[in-house]
Design an enzyme around this catalytic site. Structure first.
Site, PDB file in Angstrom:
ATOM      1  N   ALA A 171      16.000  22.312   4.617  1.00  0.00           N
ATOM      2  CA  ALA A 171      15.230  23.217   3.754  1.00  0.00           C
ATOM      3  C   ALA A 171      13.740  22.880   3.807  1.00  0.00           C
ATOM      4  CB  ALA A 171      15.744  23.152   2.325  1.00  0.00           C
ATOM      5  N   GLY A 198      12.666  24.385   6.985  1.00  0.00           N
ATOM      6  CA  GLY A 198      12.880  25.826   6.903  1.00  0.00           C
ATOM      7  C   GLY A 198      11.857  26.531   6.038  1.00  0.00           C
ATOM      8  N   ASP A 199      11.365  25.858   5.022  1.00  0.00           N
ATOM      9  CA  ASP A 199      10.315  26.419   4.175  1.00  0.00           C
ATOM     10  C   ASP A 199       9.084  26.748   5.020  1.00  0.00           C
ATOM     11  OD1 ASP A 199       8.943  26.996   1.591  1.00  0.00           O
ATOM     12  OD2 ASP A 199       7.814  25.185   2.091  1.00  0.00           O
ATOM     13  N   ALA A 200       8.709  25.832   5.898  1.00  0.00           N
ATOM     14  CA  ALA A 200       7.541  26.048   6.762  1.00  0.00           C
ATOM     15  C   ALA A 200       7.811  27.143   7.790  1.00  0.00           C
ATOM     16  CB  ALA A 200       7.165  24.746   7.458  1.00  0.00           C
ATOM     17  N   GLU A 249       7.653  30.497   5.956  1.00  0.00           N
ATOM     18  CA  GLU A 249       6.247  30.773   5.619  1.00  0.00           C
ATOM     19  C   GLU A 249       5.460  31.200   6.855  1.00  0.00           C
ATOM     20  OE1 GLU A 249       2.694  30.624   3.115  1.00  0.00           O
ATOM     21  OE2 GLU A 249       4.677  30.023   2.426  1.00  0.00           O
TER      22      GLU A 249
END
Length: 138
Positions: free
Chosen positions: A20, A23-25, A28
Protein backbone atom coordinates in the site's frame (compact mmCIF):
# COMPACT_ATOMS: atom_id res chain seq x y z
CA UNK A 1 9.52 3.75 -16.35
CA UNK A 2 11.43 0.55 -15.81
CA UNK A 3 10.81 -1.13 -12.48
CA UNK A 4 11.43 -4.38 -10.64
CA UNK A 5 9.23 -7.33 -11.56
CA UNK A 6 8.88 -9.96 -8.85
CA UNK A 7 7.78 -13.57 -8.85
CA UNK A 8 4.52 -14.40 -7.09
CA UNK A 9 6.36 -16.04 -4.17
CA UNK A 10 8.40 -12.87 -3.65
CA UNK A 11 5.27 -10.72 -3.80
CA UNK A 12 3.53 -12.84 -1.18
CA UNK A 13 6.36 -12.09 1.25
CA UNK A 14 5.79 -8.33 1.08
CA UNK A 15 3.38 -7.12 3.78
CA UNK A 16 0.21 -5.56 2.41
CA UNK A 17 1.04 -2.37 4.29
CA UNK A 18 4.30 -2.11 2.32
CA UNK A 19 2.45 -2.76 -0.92
CA UNK A 20 0.00 0.00 0.00
CA UNK A 21 2.92 2.35 0.72
CA UNK A 22 4.21 1.97 -2.82
CA UNK A 23 0.74 1.71 -4.33
CA UNK A 24 -0.18 5.10 -2.92
CA UNK A 25 2.61 6.67 -4.99
CA UNK A 26 1.68 4.67 -8.10
CA UNK A 27 -1.96 5.74 -7.87
CA UNK A 28 -0.98 9.37 -7.25
CA UNK A 29 1.41 9.34 -10.21
CA UNK A 30 -1.31 7.96 -12.48
CA UNK A 31 -3.75 10.67 -11.39
CA UNK A 32 -1.20 13.44 -11.82
CA UNK A 33 -0.14 12.19 -15.24
CA UNK A 34 -3.75 12.04 -16.45
CA UNK A 35 -4.48 15.55 -15.22
CA UNK A 36 -1.33 17.08 -16.71
CA UNK A 37 -1.98 15.45 -20.08
CA UNK A 38 -5.61 16.55 -20.01
CA UNK A 39 -5.21 20.15 -18.91
CA UNK A 40 -1.60 21.12 -19.53
CA UNK A 41 -2.28 23.91 -17.05
CA UNK A 42 -0.70 25.39 -13.97
CA UNK A 43 0.06 23.19 -11.00
CA UNK A 44 -2.30 24.93 -8.54
CA UNK A 45 -5.57 23.91 -10.24
CA UNK A 46 -4.11 20.49 -11.03
CA UNK A 47 -3.38 19.88 -7.37
CA UNK A 48 -6.89 20.87 -6.40
CA UNK A 49 -8.43 18.61 -9.03
CA UNK A 50 -6.19 15.70 -8.05
CA UNK A 51 -7.74 15.73 -4.59
CA UNK A 52 -10.99 14.57 -6.20
CA UNK A 53 -9.26 11.31 -7.11
CA UNK A 54 -6.89 10.64 -4.24
CA UNK A 55 -9.21 11.37 -1.31
CA UNK A 56 -9.78 8.25 0.79
CA UNK A 57 -13.53 8.05 0.19
CA UNK A 58 -13.03 8.36 -3.56
CA UNK A 59 -10.41 5.62 -3.56
CA UNK A 60 -12.79 3.43 -1.55
CA UNK A 61 -15.55 4.03 -4.11
CA UNK A 62 -13.10 3.26 -6.90
CA UNK A 63 -12.07 -0.12 -5.50
CA UNK A 64 -15.69 -1.06 -4.87
CA UNK A 65 -16.47 -0.23 -8.49
CA UNK A 66 -13.81 -2.53 -9.94
CA UNK A 67 -14.29 -5.50 -7.57
CA UNK A 68 -16.49 -7.36 -10.10
CA UNK A 69 -13.65 -7.11 -12.65
CA UNK A 70 -10.94 -8.52 -10.40
CA UNK A 71 -9.38 -11.93 -10.81
CA UNK A 72 -9.50 -14.38 -7.91
CA UNK A 73 -5.89 -13.58 -7.03
CA UNK A 74 -6.50 -9.83 -7.14
CA UNK A 75 -9.64 -10.19 -5.05
CA UNK A 76 -7.79 -12.30 -2.47
CA UNK A 77 -5.14 -9.56 -2.19
CA UNK A 78 -7.81 -6.85 -1.84
CA UNK A 79 -9.54 -8.81 0.93
CA UNK A 80 -6.25 -9.49 2.71
CA UNK A 81 -5.29 -5.81 2.48
CA UNK A 82 -8.71 -4.62 3.59
CA UNK A 83 -8.63 -6.91 6.62
CA UNK A 84 -5.14 -5.86 7.69
CA UNK A 85 -5.20 -3.91 10.93
CA UNK A 86 -2.91 -0.91 10.46
CA UNK A 87 -0.59 0.29 13.20
CA UNK A 88 -2.02 3.76 12.71
CA UNK A 89 -4.52 5.56 10.56
CA UNK A 90 -5.44 9.19 10.01
CA UNK A 91 -7.64 10.61 12.73
CA UNK A 92 -11.25 11.54 12.02
CA UNK A 93 -11.37 9.23 9.01
CA UNK A 94 -13.80 6.39 8.39
CA UNK A 95 -11.92 3.15 9.22
CA UNK A 96 -13.80 1.12 6.59
CA UNK A 97 -13.01 3.67 3.88
CA UNK A 98 -9.39 3.77 5.00
CA UNK A 99 -9.08 -0.02 4.68
CA UNK A 100 -10.68 0.00 1.22
CA UNK A 101 -8.36 2.79 0.05
CA UNK A 102 -5.42 0.82 1.42
CA UNK A 103 -6.61 -2.24 -0.50
CA UNK A 104 -6.66 -0.23 -3.73
CA UNK A 105 -3.14 1.00 -3.09
CA UNK A 106 -1.89 -2.53 -2.34
CA UNK A 107 -3.50 -3.77 -5.56
CA UNK A 108 -1.69 -1.05 -7.54
CA UNK A 109 1.67 -2.17 -6.15
CA UNK A 110 0.86 -5.87 -6.64
CA UNK A 111 0.10 -5.32 -10.32
CA UNK A 112 3.13 -3.05 -10.70
CA UNK A 113 5.53 -5.54 -9.10
CA UNK A 114 4.06 -8.48 -11.01
CA UNK A 115 4.70 -6.70 -14.31
CA UNK A 116 1.02 -6.32 -15.16
CA UNK A 117 1.32 -2.71 -16.25
CA UNK A 118 -1.45 -2.94 -18.85
CA UNK A 119 -3.83 -4.50 -16.32
CA UNK A 120 -2.96 -1.79 -13.81
CA UNK A 121 -3.59 0.95 -16.35
CA UNK A 122 -6.89 -0.62 -17.42
CA UNK A 123 -8.21 -0.81 -13.84
CA UNK A 124 -7.04 2.70 -12.99
CA UNK A 125 -8.65 4.07 -16.14
CA UNK A 126 -11.88 2.33 -15.15
CA UNK A 127 -11.71 3.95 -11.70
CA UNK A 128 -10.84 7.35 -13.15
CA UNK A 129 -13.79 7.25 -15.59
CA UNK A 130 -16.13 6.01 -12.85
CA UNK A 131 -15.16 8.85 -10.51
CA UNK A 132 -15.62 11.38 -13.31
CA UNK A 133 -19.07 9.99 -14.10
CA UNK A 134 -19.98 10.23 -10.42
CA UNK A 135 -18.94 13.90 -10.46
CA UNK A 136 -21.21 14.53 -13.45
CA UNK A 137 -24.20 13.02 -11.64
CA UNK A 138 -23.91 15.09 -8.47
Amino acid sequence: MKHAVLEREELLQIPTSSLAYLGDAIYELYVRERLVLRHKGQSGPLFKESLCYVEQGRQAAGIEHIVPQLTEEELALVKRSRNHVPASRPRKKDPAEYRKATALEALCAWLWFSGQDERLEMLLLEIFEFLESEDNHE
